[in-house]
Design an enzyme around this catalytic site. Structure first.
Site, PDB file in Angstrom:
ATOM      1  N   GLU A 152      51.538  63.615  65.783  1.00 35.01           N
ATOM      2  CA  GLU A 152      50.388  62.728  65.564  1.00 35.01           C
ATOM      3  C   GLU A 152      50.179  62.584  64.064  1.00 35.01           C
ATOM      4  O   GLU A 152      50.224  63.577  63.333  1.00 35.01           O
ATOM      5  CB  GLU A 152      49.154  63.344  66.234  1.00 35.01           C
ATOM      6  N   GLU A 157      40.453  58.632  59.299  1.00 40.23           N
ATOM      7  CA  GLU A 157      39.633  59.380  60.262  1.00 40.23           C
ATOM      8  C   GLU A 157      38.454  60.044  59.567  1.00 40.23           C
ATOM      9  O   GLU A 157      38.576  60.545  58.443  1.00 40.23           O
ATOM     10  CB  GLU A 157      40.490  60.457  60.940  1.00 40.23           C
TER      11      GLU A 157
END
Ligand code: NAG
Ligand code: NAG
Length: 334
Positions: A152, A157
């Protein structure tokens, strides 16, 4: 400093992981492969093809968010959560309904590219991202199969009122990285990318101005470039107006860009190609859950409501700015 949690299922999370490993060293290391790469365009995603090239996720949020992901494109369109007005891709959340905390959560969407990639240069031209708003947890990321086997890469974010970006990798066991060759101001929180390591992965906090949330939006957005090759994963950002001409001309030359915000170097401590493969591109906006919700009580948001879910349920108009507005995503490969 906020730890970064995986965007997929994480069984148990240890909060307040001590920050280790301190400083980023800004150097120009010859092992950084990005200086040499020559790329050609493979795919362009924009308002013309985005919603036929990305699929809407439905079902419960794997990160435990107070979110009701809409799995039907036509319902999401009629609810005003998505559109392609002005040749831009809009992906927002419900900002008019007052909800009960016992409901499924605030309507939103999470999309994944139908196509999966191994390696490449991913250039996202973004006009607006969800603002730095209490209760929110937006992300732009890539994820491989059988998490965490395929890895990932979290490019954008953050949670709640965060004003700078966090960039994180998650892998199966056996991958640790250093960030030598990153810009100053980038601080490594954890060098072990193993998702089993309290769900944290290896990530950095950054200090780049206008690269996240409300300040990103007030400054007119910008362009994120993520390069993923055998040597590692590298991320750059420019506000609109400062984007390198080779990008605007469609012939990006990563070696011209100077040091990335972060260089996640694999080398002898992380065999990048066995930990990162066949990844889909994802955008989502969730609420509360395993990160935004977990840190709510210790955040500046805590006085607004008795819980993160209560705030998100009761204050629809707070989420008017919780939307992605994307000009394009271009994928280049060597
Ligand atoms: C690193 O230094 C070399 C030699 O001076 C230069 O050609 C290259 O562009 C530099 N790379 C970066 C990323 O600054
Ligand atoms: C960082 O990783 C690269 C790639 O493995 C390696 O060549 C370099 O020596 C490492 N730097 C530090 C400071 O450990």
């Amino acid at each position: 400093m906020s730890p970064s949690y995986s965007l997929l299922a994480v069984a148990s999370l240890a909060l307040c992981l001590p920050v280790t490993n301190g400083l980023a060293i800004a150097t120009n290391d010859s092992y950084l492969e990005y200086a040499a790469a020559v790329y050609s365009l493979k795919d362009t995603y924009n308002s013309a093809n985005f919603f036929s090239s990305f699929s809407l996720f439905s079902g419960a949020d794997p990160t435990g968010g107070f979110v009701n992901y809409q799995g039907s494109l036509s319902s999401a369109q009629s609810a005003g959560l998505v559109n392609t007005n002005n040749n831009q891709v809009y992906m927002g959340v419900d900002h008019t309904s007052t909800l009960s905390t016992s409901s499924a959560g605030r309507p939103s969407i999470r999309v994944s590219s139908n196509k999966a990639y191994t390696h490449g240069l991913f250039i996202a031209d973004i006009a607006h991202m969800p603002g730095s708003i209490c209760g929110t947890w937006p992300a732009y990321w890539l994820v491989g199969p059988n998490w965490p086997a395929g890895g990932e890469i979290d490019i954008i974010e953050g949670v709640n009122t965060q004003s700078t970006n966090d960039i994180t990798l998650h892998t199966s066991a056996g991958c640790s990285i250093n960030i030598s060759g990153s810009q100053g101001g980038t601080v490594l929180s954890n060098s072990n990318c193993n998702a089993g390591n309290a769900g944290n992965g290896c990530g950095v906090t950054t200090t780049t101005a206008n690269a996240y949330g409300t300040s990103f939006n007030n400054n007119g957005g910008g362009v994120y470039a993520m390069q993923w090759e055998t040597s590692g994963v590298y991320v750059w950002f420019w506000p609109h107006g400062s984007v390198p001409a080779d990008i605007t001309n469609g012939a990006p030359v990563t070696g011209n860009w100077g040091l990335p915000i972060v260089a996640f170097n694999g080398g002898s401590t992380c065999a990048v190609d066995s930990h990162f493969y066949s990844q889909q591109i994802v955008f989502d906006t969730t609420f509360c859950g395993q990160w935004a919700g977990a840190v709510w009580g210790s955040s500046s948001c805590s006085g607004l409501a008795s819980s993160c879910n209560a705030y998100v349920a009761g204050n629809p108009s707070a989420f008017q700015q919780s939307y992605w507005l994307i000009n394009s995503i271009k994928v280049y490969q060597q």
